[in-house]
Design a protein around this motif. Sequence first.
Motif, mmCIF file in Angstrom:
data_model
loop_
_atom_site.group_PDB
_atom_site.id
_atom_site.type_symbol
_atom_site.label_atom_id
_atom_site.label_comp_id
_atom_site.label_asym_id
_atom_site.label_seq_id
_atom_site.Cartn_x
_atom_site.Cartn_y
_atom_site.Cartn_z
ATOM 1 N N ARG A 76 0.835 -1.208 0.000
ATOM 2 C CA ARG A 76 0.000 0.000 0.000
ATOM 3 C C ARG A 76 0.871 1.261 0.000
ATOM 4 O O ARG A 76 0.611 2.219 -0.743
ATOM 5 C CB ARG A 76 -0.909 0.024 1.233
ATOM 6 C CG ARG A 76 -2.046 -0.989 1.246
ATOM 7 C CD ARG A 76 -2.839 -0.817 2.537
ATOM 8 N NE ARG A 76 -3.793 -1.868 2.783
ATOM 9 C CZ ARG A 76 -5.067 -1.885 2.364
ATOM 10 N NH1 ARG A 76 -5.507 -0.879 1.637
ATOM 11 N NH2 ARG A 76 -5.869 -2.898 2.646
ATOM 12 N N ALA A 77 1.906 1.273 0.869
ATOM 13 C CA ALA A 77 2.773 2.446 0.959
ATOM 14 C C ALA A 77 3.512 2.685 -0.356
ATOM 15 O O ALA A 77 3.635 3.831 -0.809
ATOM 16 C CB ALA A 77 3.765 2.266 2.100
ATOM 17 N N ALA A 78 3.998 1.616 -0.971
ATOM 18 C CA ALA A 78 4.689 1.764 -2.258
ATOM 19 C C ALA A 78 3.754 2.360 -3.302
ATOM 20 O O ALA A 78 4.142 3.269 -4.066
ATOM 21 C CB ALA A 78 5.220 0.411 -2.717
ATOM 22 N N ASN A 79 2.541 1.871 -3.349
ATOM 23 C CA ASN A 79 1.566 2.405 -4.301
ATOM 24 C C ASN A 79 1.291 3.885 -4.031
ATOM 25 O O ASN A 79 1.206 4.702 -4.969
ATOM 26 C CB ASN A 79 0.265 1.614 -4.216
ATOM 27 C CG ASN A 79 0.416 0.185 -4.729
ATOM 28 O OD1 ASN A 79 1.281 -0.103 -5.554
ATOM 29 N ND2 ASN A 79 -0.413 -0.722 -4.232
ATOM 30 N N LEU A 80 1.160 4.241 -2.755
ATOM 31 C CA LEU A 80 0.894 5.634 -2.397
ATOM 32 C C LEU A 80 2.047 6.532 -2.827
ATOM 33 O O LEU A 80 1.826 7.594 -3.439
ATOM 34 C CB LEU A 80 0.672 5.736 -0.882
ATOM 35 C CG LEU A 80 0.562 7.158 -0.319
ATOM 36 C CD1 LEU A 80 -0.645 7.879 -0.892
ATOM 37 C CD2 LEU A 80 0.491 7.125 1.212
ATOM 38 N N PHE A 81 3.265 6.120 -2.535
ATOM 39 C CA PHE A 81 4.415 6.959 -2.867
ATOM 40 C C PHE A 81 4.563 7.121 -4.375
ATOM 41 O O PHE A 81 4.947 8.194 -4.859
ATOM 42 C CB PHE A 81 5.692 6.374 -2.263
ATOM 43 C CG PHE A 81 5.692 6.382 -0.747
ATOM 44 C CD1 PHE A 81 5.111 7.422 -0.041
ATOM 45 C CD2 PHE A 81 6.290 5.343 -0.033
ATOM 46 C CE1 PHE A 81 5.108 7.430 1.360
ATOM 47 C CE2 PHE A 81 6.289 5.337 1.350
ATOM 48 C CZ PHE A 81 5.699 6.378 2.046
ATOM 49 N N HIS A 82 4.253 6.074 -5.129
ATOM 50 C CA HIS A 82 4.302 6.188 -6.587
ATOM 51 C C HIS A 82 3.254 7.176 -7.077
ATOM 52 O O HIS A 82 3.525 7.998 -7.969
ATOM 53 C CB HIS A 82 4.077 4.816 -7.230
ATOM 54 C CG HIS A 82 4.182 4.844 -8.722
ATOM 55 N ND1 HIS A 82 3.076 5.085 -9.535
ATOM 56 C CD2 HIS A 82 5.236 4.691 -9.567
ATOM 57 C CE1 HIS A 82 3.457 5.057 -10.797
ATOM 58 N NE2 HIS A 82 4.753 4.817 -10.840
ATOM 59 N N ASP A 83 2.064 7.109 -6.504
ATOM 60 C CA ASP A 83 1.011 8.052 -6.901
ATOM 61 C C ASP A 83 1.407 9.488 -6.580
ATOM 62 O O ASP A 83 1.135 10.409 -7.367
ATOM 63 C CB ASP A 83 -0.294 7.715 -6.180
ATOM 64 C CG ASP A 83 -1.020 6.513 -6.788
ATOM 65 O OD1 ASP A 83 -0.525 5.970 -7.803
ATOM 66 O OD2 ASP A 83 -2.067 6.119 -6.244
ATOM 67 N N LEU A 84 2.057 9.701 -5.448
ATOM 68 C CA LEU A 84 2.394 11.054 -5.023
ATOM 69 C C LEU A 84 3.623 11.612 -5.729
ATOM 70 O O LEU A 84 3.695 12.820 -5.984
ATOM 71 C CB LEU A 84 2.652 11.084 -3.508
ATOM 72 C CG LEU A 84 1.461 10.801 -2.590
ATOM 73 C CD1 LEU A 84 1.927 10.750 -1.133
ATOM 74 C CD2 LEU A 84 0.378 11.862 -2.758
ATOM 75 N N PRO A 89 10.284 7.651 -6.806
ATOM 76 C CA PRO A 89 10.417 8.892 -6.033
ATOM 77 C C PRO A 89 11.371 8.724 -4.846
ATOM 78 O O PRO A 89 11.515 7.631 -4.290
ATOM 79 C CB PRO A 89 8.990 9.133 -5.536
ATOM 80 C CG PRO A 89 8.425 7.750 -5.390
ATOM 81 C CD PRO A 89 9.017 6.960 -6.530
ATOM 82 N N GLY A 90 12.003 9.832 -4.466
ATOM 83 C CA GLY A 90 12.772 9.859 -3.222
ATOM 84 C C GLY A 90 11.838 10.188 -2.083
ATOM 85 O O GLY A 90 11.127 11.211 -2.116
ATOM 86 N N TRP A 106 10.223 0.555 3.991
ATOM 87 C CA TRP A 106 10.234 -0.544 3.013
ATOM 88 C C TRP A 106 9.328 -0.239 1.827
ATOM 89 O O TRP A 106 9.619 -0.659 0.693
ATOM 90 C CB TRP A 106 9.841 -1.849 3.692
ATOM 91 C CG TRP A 106 10.648 -2.084 4.941
ATOM 92 C CD1 TRP A 106 10.166 -2.282 6.209
ATOM 93 C CD2 TRP A 106 12.081 -2.138 5.053
ATOM 94 N NE1 TRP A 106 11.215 -2.440 7.093
ATOM 95 C CE2 TRP A 106 12.392 -2.358 6.418
ATOM 96 C CE3 TRP A 106 13.124 -2.006 4.143
ATOM 97 C CZ2 TRP A 106 13.700 -2.455 6.889
ATOM 98 C CZ3 TRP A 106 14.441 -2.095 4.607
ATOM 99 C CH2 TRP A 106 14.716 -2.318 5.960
ATOM 100 N N GLY A 107 8.256 0.522 2.059
ATOM 101 C CA GLY A 107 7.421 0.954 0.935
ATOM 102 C C GLY A 107 8.162 1.919 0.026
ATOM 103 O O GLY A 107 8.060 1.845 -1.202
ATOM 104 N N ALA A 108 8.946 2.826 0.639
ATOM 105 C CA ALA A 108 9.732 3.774 -0.150
ATOM 106 C C ALA A 108 10.763 3.046 -0.992
ATOM 107 O O ALA A 108 10.975 3.384 -2.171
ATOM 108 C CB ALA A 108 10.414 4.772 0.779
ATOM 109 N N GLU A 109 11.430 2.032 -0.410
ATOM 110 C CA GLU A 109 12.443 1.302 -1.164
ATOM 111 C C GLU A 109 11.811 0.474 -2.287
ATOM 112 O O GLU A 109 12.450 0.244 -3.321
ATOM 113 C CB GLU A 109 13.254 0.406 -0.220
ATOM 114 C CG GLU A 109 14.101 1.197 0.764
ATOM 115 C CD GLU A 109 15.175 0.361 1.431
ATOM 116 O OE1 GLU A 109 15.253 -0.854 1.171
ATOM 117 O OE2 GLU A 109 15.950 0.932 2.226
ATOM 118 N N THR A 110 10.583 0.056 -2.105
ATOM 119 C CA THR A 110 9.900 -0.726 -3.134
ATOM 120 C C THR A 110 9.490 0.136 -4.327
ATOM 121 O O THR A 110 9.613 -0.283 -5.486
ATOM 122 C CB THR A 110 8.658 -1.416 -2.538
ATOM 123 O OG1 THR A 110 9.082 -2.321 -1.511
ATOM 124 C CG2 THR A 110 7.871 -2.179 -3.592
ATOM 125 N N ALA A 111 9.045 1.362 -4.044
ATOM 126 C CA ALA A 111 8.584 2.247 -5.124
ATOM 127 C C ALA A 111 9.690 3.116 -5.682
ATOM 128 O O ALA A 111 9.703 3.443 -6.878
ATOM 129 C CB ALA A 111 7.458 3.135 -4.605
#
Length: 620
Positions: A76-84, A89-90, A106-111
Amino acid sequence: MANLGNSPLRTKADLERFETEMSLAERLPEQSILDVFIASAARDPDATAMTMLMTGAPDEHPRRVSYGDTLGMVRRAANLFHDLGGPAPGVAFMLPTLIETHVTLWGAETAGYAVPINFLLQTESIAELLKASGAKILVALGPHPGSDIWEKALDLRAMMPELTLVRVAPPGTAEQPDVVDFGSALMTQPADHLTFGAPRGGDDIAAYFHTGGTTGVPKLVAHTHRSQLVATFGGAAMCGYTPSDVLTATFPLFHVAGTIVAGLSGFMAGIELVIMSPTGLRNPAITEAFWRIVADHKVTLVAGVPTALGAVLQTPVGEHDICAVRAGLTGAALLPPAVSQRFTEVTGATLFEILGMTEASGLISIDPPGGEGASGSVGWPLPYTHVDVRRQIADGELGAVCDVGEIGVIAIRGDHLSPGYRDPSHNSGVFIDCTLNSGDLGYKDEQGRLYIAGRSKDLIIRSGHNIDPTMIENALASHSAVALAAAVGMPDAYAGELPMCIVQLHEGQQINETDLQAHAERMIDERPAWPKKIEIIDEIPLTTVGKIYKPGLRCIAAKLTMMRVIHGDLGLPEAEIEVADGGVRGLRVTVTLAADQETAASKVRAALAAYLFETKVEVV
């Protein structure tokens, strides 16, 4: 799924057999950080990944998150960061240790890539790190009476309007304009797949961790998915983690110890992390309740920096049953022998040392908890990596490998090494032909175990916090009365080292230490770097080429400490104290007592056991 072996690694022979039985590629099929969570959730989705204690109170009902739910939140976090933030994204974050912090990391590292930030830094320093990293998103703890993180986040967005601000706050917190609420936004994203395709992996950048001082251009160390995975695998294998283990998670997640050996390595093996409040062992209530928590949660592995463990070891165990503890794990600073001995006395288990470095994705070597332990040793290199002790030759270059017992510079090779700093100009002298020059001094014994023997670089390490002496020196040298300033580590029984600055004034100038201290505190934005003592001397010793001779200054700092302890605290004004540079721990301290002071000698030996240098007590 990573193959961690069927039996604990105890000896060098075990490690050699482990490496010859399978290749690293066979043992570590994971290609991305997300693969670690996919594998652990597939093994046992209902097993507890994290237990979150907010207060540690006896009547607290901890929040528990399973491996299946953790995987879903990371997606979920990876998807959110990609959308934002768009592709790769960094994502920077300023968060205490929470379940949401793990999800963010871990979501940031995934996206894209993560930029963990020490939220105790001043706003201006954080802004430098954000600009240097290229982060587009900042995740921060929402308004909280015990923290100024949110105020810093708002100031940062005012300085950098292009930042997307994401707030981690309890449900029901009032909305703020142009701020994304992490909890509610997360729930709009799918948990069973990534919306943007394949996760980041392999040689993609996973994170930038800041290291060194905060003056000038920040030094950001790159981690790739591959480098983190190799370090993670080595940590899990060497520590002998199993799904039945329960580990005290006390390291912050802006530090590689909390990220790798006490984080991702645990997730790879399927252990349970007990997060001991958002501030860990800096929380006095957690320190006071530590052994009750260990007993209640059937903790098997106690982890923490030496100073924090030293504090909890002063708390009585009482009637609490801590028989599940099989070992202790410590790192980030040298372990005083007195803390190691006390740990065994209290728990009946051994405290094992770990050597890590941000530039090696968090891990270099481990004294394996499955073994007997070797006092003062940081064990053997991670599987499938190499650590040599090499002679230092002209201009700081690395020469031949040292003989057994010979002190040299620790040099590391392996797939866990960082590809370098974000600013390549910082790589010179550190990353040399696929080798990392650690800047640390060490030696090996006949079994190949590694020991730390001080540092060739001048970092001051206060309770595991790396302090660049340059920032202290620059601050004091900016005073008009100061001709020279040299910062060194002053030995301390609790913190290992405390920053001290020795100052030489311009001829004819007069100023006292109190005024210089006030000047330093105004100029230094990193509070742990404030000097604990400033000493004005007539002339700072220089080398023949005009460089400040710091070994001599460290001796001055150590002697001042010893005079306070032995002459003052112990009331032995006649004791002679000699301090010399060298030895396996960087300094040698000799205390000479009169023949009728044999009883006092035992008190002196006990007092000196808390320090990290070599000691000798003579009665003549």
